[in-house]
Design a protein around this motif. Sequence first.
Motif, PDB file in Angstrom:
ATOM      1  N   PHE A 138       0.920  -1.279  -0.045  1.00 35.90           N
ATOM      2  CA  PHE A 138       0.094   0.094   0.061  1.00 35.90           C
ATOM      3  C   PHE A 138       0.889   1.313  -0.220  1.00 35.90           C
ATOM      4  N   ASP A 139       1.733   1.447  -1.173  1.00 36.90           N
ATOM      5  CA  ASP A 139       2.827   2.095  -1.143  1.00 36.90           C
ATOM      6  C   ASP A 139       2.698   3.065  -2.265  1.00 36.90           C
ATOM      7  N   PRO A 140       1.594   4.030  -2.655  1.00 34.06           N
ATOM      8  CA  PRO A 140       0.399   4.267  -1.567  1.00 34.06           C
ATOM      9  C   PRO A 140      -0.637   3.235  -2.045  1.00 34.06           C
ATOM     10  N   ILE A 141      -1.834   3.139  -0.879  1.00 35.60           N
ATOM     11  CA  ILE A 141      -2.933   2.746  -1.159  1.00 35.60           C
ATOM     12  C   ILE A 141      -3.381   3.617  -2.337  1.00 35.60           C
ATOM     13  N   HIS A 142      -4.293   2.842  -3.213  1.00 35.05           N
ATOM     14  CA  HIS A 142      -5.024   3.396  -4.273  1.00 35.05           C
ATOM     15  C   HIS A 142      -6.464   3.077  -4.581  1.00 35.05           C
ATOM     16  N   LEU A 143      -7.154   3.651  -5.519  1.00 36.19           N
ATOM     17  CA  LEU A 143      -8.592   3.325  -5.613  1.00 36.19           C
ATOM     18  C   LEU A 143      -8.729   2.199  -6.076  1.00 36.19           C
ATOM     19  N   GLY A 144      -7.673   1.567  -6.870  1.00 42.54           N
ATOM     20  CA  GLY A 144      -7.970   0.039  -7.377  1.00 42.54           C
ATOM     21  C   GLY A 144      -8.001  -0.943  -6.030  1.00 42.54           C
ATOM     22  N   HIS A 145      -7.254  -0.396  -5.003  1.00 42.26           N
ATOM     23  CA  HIS A 145      -7.218  -1.556  -3.804  1.00 42.26           C
ATOM     24  C   HIS A 145      -8.543  -1.306  -3.126  1.00 42.26           C
ATOM     25  N   ILE A 146      -9.263  -0.273  -3.232  1.00 40.97           N
ATOM     26  CA  ILE A 146     -10.672   0.078  -2.542  1.00 40.97           C
ATOM     27  C   ILE A 146     -11.645  -0.687  -3.407  1.00 40.97           C
ATOM     28  N   LYS A 147     -11.334  -0.728  -4.746  1.00 41.08           N
ATOM     29  CA  LYS A 147     -12.366  -1.505  -5.681  1.00 41.08           C
ATOM     30  C   LYS A 147     -12.314  -2.932  -5.491  1.00 41.08           C
ATOM     31  N   ILE A 148     -11.143  -3.480  -5.378  1.00 45.74           N
ATOM     32  CA  ILE A 148     -10.702  -4.891  -5.002  1.00 45.74           C
ATOM     33  C   ILE A 148     -11.350  -5.278  -3.758  1.00 45.74           C
ATOM     34  N   ALA A 149     -11.129  -4.510  -2.833  1.00 44.92           N
ATOM     35  CA  ALA A 149     -11.614  -4.966  -1.401  1.00 44.92           C
ATOM     36  C   ALA A 149     -13.261  -5.034  -1.352  1.00 44.92           C
ATOM     37  N   ALA A 150     -13.757  -3.849  -1.942  1.00 47.43           N
ATOM     38  CA  ALA A 150     -15.185  -3.685  -1.976  1.00 47.43           C
ATOM     39  C   ALA A 150     -15.822  -4.897  -2.536  1.00 47.43           C
ATOM     40  N   ALA A 151     -15.203  -4.929  -3.817  1.00 45.48           N
ATOM     41  CA  ALA A 151     -15.805  -6.249  -4.668  1.00 45.48           C
ATOM     42  C   ALA A 151     -15.767  -7.534  -3.804  1.00 45.48           C
ATOM     43  N   ALA A 152     -14.623  -7.669  -3.247  1.00 48.90           N
ATOM     44  CA  ALA A 152     -14.471  -9.201  -2.564  1.00 48.90           C
ATOM     45  C   ALA A 152     -15.450  -8.862  -1.253  1.00 48.90           C
ATOM     46  N   TYR A 153     -15.706  -7.891  -0.582  1.00 44.90           N
ATOM     47  CA  TYR A 153     -16.536  -7.748   0.647  1.00 44.90           C
ATOM     48  C   TYR A 153     -18.202  -8.119  -0.145  1.00 44.90           C
ATOM     49  N   SER A 154     -18.486  -7.642  -1.117  1.00 49.31           N
ATOM     50  CA  SER A 154     -20.000  -7.731  -1.450  1.00 49.31           C
ATOM     51  C   SER A 154     -20.062  -9.365  -2.245  1.00 49.31           C
ATOM     52  N   GLN A 155     -19.004  -9.643  -3.243  1.00 51.14           N
ATOM     53  CA  GLN A 155     -19.411 -10.722  -3.991  1.00 51.14           C
ATOM     54  C   GLN A 155     -19.202 -12.061  -3.158  1.00 51.14           C
ATOM     55  N   PHE A 156     -18.459 -11.901  -2.032  1.00 54.59           N
ATOM     56  CA  PHE A 156     -18.249 -13.051  -1.239  1.00 54.59           C
ATOM     57  C   PHE A 156     -19.048 -12.850   0.490  1.00 54.59           C
ATOM     58  N   ALA A 157     -19.771 -12.129   0.378  1.00 51.06           N
ATOM     59  CA  ALA A 157     -20.513 -11.774   1.703  1.00 51.06           C
ATOM     60  C   ALA A 157     -19.644 -11.915   2.886  1.00 51.06           C
ATOM     61  N   LEU A 158     -18.501 -10.929   2.700  1.00 52.56           N
ATOM     62  CA  LEU A 158     -17.510 -10.939   3.881  1.00 52.56           C
ATOM     63  C   LEU A 158     -18.371 -10.072   4.846  1.00 52.56           C
ATOM     64  N   ASP A 159     -17.872 -10.303   6.059  1.00 54.53           N
ATOM     65  CA  ASP A 159     -18.365  -9.402   7.203  1.00 54.53           C
ATOM     66  C   ASP A 159     -17.298  -8.111   7.456  1.00 54.53           C
ATOM     67  N   VAL A 199      -5.949   8.195  -6.403  1.00 57.48           N
ATOM     68  CA  VAL A 199      -6.131   7.845  -4.807  1.00 57.48           C
ATOM     69  C   VAL A 199      -7.063   8.726  -4.466  1.00 57.48           C
ATOM     70  N   ASP A 200      -7.652   8.324  -3.046  1.00 64.29           N
ATOM     71  CA  ASP A 200      -8.801   8.983  -2.522  1.00 64.29           C
ATOM     72  C   ASP A 200      -8.091  10.408  -2.024  1.00 64.29           C
ATOM     73  N   PRO A 201      -9.044  11.576  -2.172  1.00 62.24           N
ATOM     74  CA  PRO A 201      -8.561  12.759  -1.928  1.00 62.24           C
ATOM     75  C   PRO A 201      -7.972  13.130  -0.811  1.00 62.24           C
ATOM     76  N   ASN A 202      -8.607  12.537   0.398  1.00 60.07           N
ATOM     77  CA  ASN A 202      -7.510  12.618   1.410  1.00 60.07           C
ATOM     78  C   ASN A 202      -6.034  12.053   1.553  1.00 60.07           C
ATOM     79  N   VAL A 203      -5.803  10.857   0.692  1.00 59.36           N
ATOM     80  CA  VAL A 203      -4.512  10.417   0.364  1.00 59.36           C
ATOM     81  C   VAL A 203      -3.600  11.277  -0.066  1.00 59.36           C
ATOM     82  N   PHE A 204      -4.332  11.879  -1.266  1.00 60.62           N
ATOM     83  CA  PHE A 204      -3.498  12.916  -2.094  1.00 60.62           C
ATOM     84  C   PHE A 204      -3.027  13.918  -1.238  1.00 60.62           C
ATOM     85  N   LYS A 205      -4.017  14.537  -0.341  1.00 61.60           N
ATOM     86  CA  LYS A 205      -3.673  15.790   0.451  1.00 61.60           C
ATOM     87  C   LYS A 205      -2.595  15.250   1.389  1.00 61.60           C
ATOM     88  N   TYR A 206      -2.660  14.191   2.150  1.00 64.80           N
ATOM     89  CA  TYR A 206      -1.675  13.875   2.987  1.00 64.80           C
ATOM     90  C   TYR A 206      -0.304  13.530   2.300  1.00 64.80           C
TER      91      TYR A 206
END
Length: 189
Positions: free
Chosen positions: A10-31, A174-181
């Motif tokens: 995550f050097d840096p974390i980007h929107l692709g990482h978020i998209k992957i995590a959100a898709a895994a969460y919804s498609q595999f019914a993760l908690d 990247v997320d706007p807050n990550v960009f600013k940071y």
Amino acid sequence: MKLGIFGGSFDPIHLGHIKIAAAAYSQFALDKVIFSPLNSTWEKKANPKASPENRVKMCKLAIEKYDFFEISCADIERGGITRSINTVNDIITDNKNNCFIYLIIGEDSAYQINQWNQSKDLLLKAKIIVAPRESNKRGIINESFNLINIDKIGISSSTIRENIKKNKNWEQYVDPNVFKYIVKNKVYK
């Protein structure tokens, strides 16, 4: 509880990482999906450019609006080389064995997972979720692995760092807050 573990530099974390995590969460019914920034890599590639503290902070900023994402600093706190089996064991212990683990990895990693440290033990303890990724690496993905149904992610942290270095546009990745940071703290300068 069904927990997804998403490890990486995550050097840096980007929107692709978020998209992957959100898709895994919804498609595999993760908690929950747990982002786990590594301390240092076991592969023969360079260690992360940003400090562990910066990478953790960027992850926190990127996931703060999602109540089903959290961050684990176990790999960084443990120190040394990060191994997925250690991360999985730590999260199983933290949850008192009351969870099912799903390890989220990129397609390129899926081709080489059998070369990972204690891969047989890892595959017994965690189901594998594979994210499609633009990669030069090719091979056969184990048929027991689960594939996320999304388009291949064309964003990479190394491309973002390269764009920063060359003063090219990278804000949209990247997320706007990550960009600013990153800009405020001159993380990659």
